[in-house]
Write an enzyme that holds these catalytic residues in place. Structure first.
Site, PDB file in Angstrom:
ATOM      1  N   ASP A 265      56.854  40.367 -50.097  1.00  0.00           N
ATOM      2  CA  ASP A 265      57.842  39.696 -49.090  1.00  0.00           C
ATOM      3  C   ASP A 265      59.352  39.954 -49.698  1.00  0.00           C
ATOM      4  O   ASP A 265      59.585  40.046 -50.780  1.00  0.00           O
ATOM      5  CB  ASP A 265      57.563  38.287 -49.151  1.00  0.00           C
ATOM      6  CG  ASP A 265      58.409  37.194 -48.098  1.00  0.00           C
ATOM      7  OD1 ASP A 265      57.605  37.210 -46.815  1.00  0.00           O
ATOM      8  OD2 ASP A 265      59.612  37.040 -48.437  1.00  0.00           O
TER       9      ASP A 265
ATOM     10  N   ASN B 107      69.994  38.099 -42.909  1.00  0.00           N
ATOM     11  CA  ASN B 107      70.077  38.046 -41.707  1.00  0.00           C
ATOM     12  C   ASN B 107      71.411  37.220 -41.240  1.00  0.00           C
ATOM     13  O   ASN B 107      72.119  37.393 -40.337  1.00  0.00           O
ATOM     14  CB  ASN B 107      69.051  37.392 -41.150  1.00  0.00           C
ATOM     15  CG  ASN B 107      67.649  38.175 -40.653  1.00  0.00           C
ATOM     16  OD1 ASN B 107      68.248  39.469 -40.343  1.00  0.00           O
ATOM     17  ND2 ASN B 107      66.483  37.843 -40.387  1.00  0.00           N
TER      18      ASN B 107
ATOM     19  N   ASP C  90      66.807  44.069 -39.538  1.00  0.00           N
ATOM     20  CA  ASP C  90      65.652  45.121 -38.704  1.00  0.00           C
ATOM     21  C   ASP C  90      65.883  46.480 -39.915  1.00  0.00           C
ATOM     22  O   ASP C  90      64.754  46.955 -40.191  1.00  0.00           O
ATOM     23  CB  ASP C  90      65.849  45.326 -37.511  1.00  0.00           C
ATOM     24  CG  ASP C  90      65.599  44.095 -36.504  1.00  0.00           C
ATOM     25  OD1 ASP C  90      64.901  43.356 -37.097  1.00  0.00           O
ATOM     26  OD2 ASP C  90      65.780  44.147 -35.106  1.00  0.00           O
TER      27      ASP C  90
ATOM     28  N   GLU D 103      58.888  39.267 -42.587  1.00  0.00           N
ATOM     29  CA  GLU D 103      59.259  40.218 -43.437  1.00  0.00           C
ATOM     30  C   GLU D 103      58.139  40.343 -44.572  1.00  0.00           C
ATOM     31  O   GLU D 103      58.591  40.792 -45.572  1.00  0.00           O
ATOM     32  CB  GLU D 103      60.544  39.667 -44.267  1.00  0.00           C
ATOM     33  CG  GLU D 103      60.307  38.461 -44.969  1.00  0.00           C
ATOM     34  CD  GLU D 103      60.643  37.143 -44.298  1.00  0.00           C
ATOM     35  OE1 GLU D 103      60.891  36.000 -44.612  1.00  0.00           O
ATOM     36  OE2 GLU D 103      60.454  37.187 -42.967  1.00  0.00           O
TER      37      GLU D 103
END
Length: 266
Positions: A145, A153, A162, A188
């Site tokens: 992860d 973000n 992304d 993720e």
């Protein structure tokens, strides 16, 4: 739709081939009949004693020859049309096969990162478990992860998030072995299938991937961004792979709580 059309195209191809063979058989039959007729006429001509007996035979020969020539031209044109239609159908079948291949890839791969999706992972892990049991080889799963993904973000935007996911996948493909398969498990989170790998070696492989990531930044808004991940690694022990995933997940969360950017055996 592509699959249905492919079935239709195959059926059309079979019909075209059947018609093609039928026309060839008719040509052969017609040629045989013509030869027999010519032999009969030749025999009758050889036995004729007067010119008036030969004249109608010559007319019969000319008429039969014109008929055969006409049938031959018509059949040749029809065979040419059949060949062209068969070639067009063959090209369509090739195109449909390519479309089906693309659809199959899209159905099994994550559109953003190109890694396997859950469906692709389920199929891949099923094959690897069967192979590992058949050959008596070890098999490991690593659940990883990305660290601080939400903060990334929030700070640089979802496009940067992304890009971080795609960067991780790209580095993983370059660092890991060809037989190691990566799947996006959600958000993720990713899972790596590590065939022929003992637990200790699986941990070392993930630590090597972590080191490579720390040397490879990606550029976003003129900022060099470093991404890290926390991971748990488990080895399948004759269990359902869901249990191995659960143990790897527990190891990953423990790695998060232990300071992140860590790999723990589970």
């Amino acid at each position: 739709e592509a699959k249905d059309r492919s079935v239709q195209a195959q059926s059309q191809m079979r019909e075209l081939l059947a018609t093609f063979i039928e026309r060839l058989a008719q040509m052969d039959e017609s040629s045989g009949s013509y030869s027999e007729q010519m032999e009969r006429c030749a025999d009758r001509i050889s036995r004729a004693t007067e010119l008036k007996e030969i004249t109608p035979l010559l007319e019969e020969v000319m008429a039969a020859t014109r008929s055969v020539a006409l049938n031959s031209r018509l059949t040749r044109a029809e065979l040419q049309d059949l060949r062209e239609r068969a070639e067009a159908t063959h090209q369509e079948m090739d195109q449909l096969r390519q479309e089906l291949d693309r659809a199959s890839i899209q159905a099994r791969h994550d559109p953003l990162t190109g890694s396997l999706n859950r469906k692709g992972f389920d199929e891949a892990i099923g094959r690897e478990i069967a192979r590992a049991r058949r050959q008596g080889k070890p098999l490991c799963l690593a659940l990883l992860d990305l660290d601080n993904f939400k903060a990334l973000n929030d700070r640089l935007g979802h496009e940067a998030g992304d890009d971080a996911l795609k960067h991780l996948v790209q580095v993983t493909r370059e660092v890991m072995r060809p037989q190691d398969q990566l799947a996006r498990y959600g958000g993720e989170e990713f899972v790596l299938i590590l065939p022929d790998t003992e637990l200790a070696d699986g941990v070392k492989a993930m630590e090597r991937l972590q080191r490579e990531l720390t040397t490879r930044y990606f550029l976003k808004q003129k900022e060099h961004v470093l991404i890290t991940f926390s991971a748990g690694v488990s080895q399948l022990e004759g269990e359902d792979y869901a249990d191995a995933i659960r143990r790897a997940d527990e190891g990953m969360y423990l790695a998060k709580r232990s300071g992140k950017n860590r790999v723990l055996a589970a």
